[in-house]
Design an enzyme around this catalytic site. Structure first.
Site, PDB file in Angstrom:
ATOM      1  N   TYR A  11       0.990  -1.056  -0.162  1.00  0.00           N
ATOM      2  CA  TYR A  11       0.004  -0.229   0.129  1.00  0.00           C
ATOM      3  C   TYR A  11       0.887   1.154   0.119  1.00  0.00           C
ATOM      4  O   TYR A  11       0.610   2.376  -0.912  1.00  0.00           O
ATOM      5  CB  TYR A  11      -0.796  -0.121   1.275  1.00  0.00           C
ATOM      6  N   ASN A  44      -4.854   8.484   8.725  1.00  0.00           N
ATOM      7  CA  ASN A  44      -5.962   7.594   8.931  1.00  0.00           C
ATOM      8  C   ASN A  44      -7.217   8.352   8.752  1.00  0.00           C
ATOM      9  O   ASN A  44      -7.585   9.518   9.665  1.00  0.00           O
ATOM     10  CB  ASN A  44      -5.948   6.870  10.043  1.00  0.00           C
TER      11      ASN A  44
END
Length: 199
Positions: A11, A44
């Protein structure tokens, strides 16, 4: 011996590849063709539209679902993986969208003063991190769960801290607007409206 690859490595490589592609287009086509690609790197995220799947969701949506289901079933406790001590930074999704628009709308000369040709991405975060235990407590309160929160130190913690340096973005005149308490209430409302039967 088998080689183990951290789950987030592919990722991370994909995100870096995208940033480098934008920088390369700017370097090759910027002046002659007016290319002006800009990259932002979010921390996040959470909020409406999140993935609340019980097996493959991130921390906040996973805990929203877990605490909600514990509330509905009147479970006496909810177990949190690990020691609860790792710290994480979370940003409400609407703040991320606003930051992206802010960066896109910056005057090019002003943007260029705060970036480098091959180090041009801008971190987008709230500038504060909380322990997983604190996040769990906040979500439990938002959901209205009255049981006990327990820790399972036999489960992995992950990295001890993941706080981004968002000072470059703040210098460019942007700050987040949605605090965690408000954002969690909106996120839980979204979960209830789309994924859950209300208790």
């Amino acid at each position: 011996f088998p080689v183990t690859i951290p789950a987030n490595e592919p990722y991370a490589i994909a995100k870096i590849t995208g940033i480098k592609l934008c920088e390369s287009y700017n370097r090759q086509y910027g002046e002659s063709h007016g290319a002006d690609y800009r990259s932002v790197m979010p921390t996040n995220l959470y909020g409406p539209g999140d993935n609340y799947h019980p097996e493959n969701s991130h921390v906040i949506p996973a805990l929203i679902r877990r605490f909600h289901e514990a509330k509905v079933s009147q479970a006496p406790s909810v177990a949190i993986w690990g020691t609860g001590t790792p710290k994480r930074e979370f940003l409400f999704v609407d703040d991320m969208a606003a930051a992206s628009v802010h960066v896109m709308n910056l005057d090019k000369a002003h943007y260029d003063q705060h970036t480098q040709a091959m180090l041009s991405h801008i971190n987008v975060g709230c500038g504060e991190d909380l322990s997983i235990s604190d996040i769990a407590q906040a979500i439990s309160k938002t959901v209205g769960y009255g049981g006990e929160i327990t820790l399972d130190p036999g489960k992995p913690d992950g990295p001890p801290r993941k706080l981004m340096d968002s000072s470059r973005l703040y210098e460019l005149g942007w700050r987040p607007k949605v605090d965690l308490e408000s954002g969690l209430k909106i996120a839980y409302g979204d979960f209830l409206s789309k994924h859950a039967v209300k208790p």
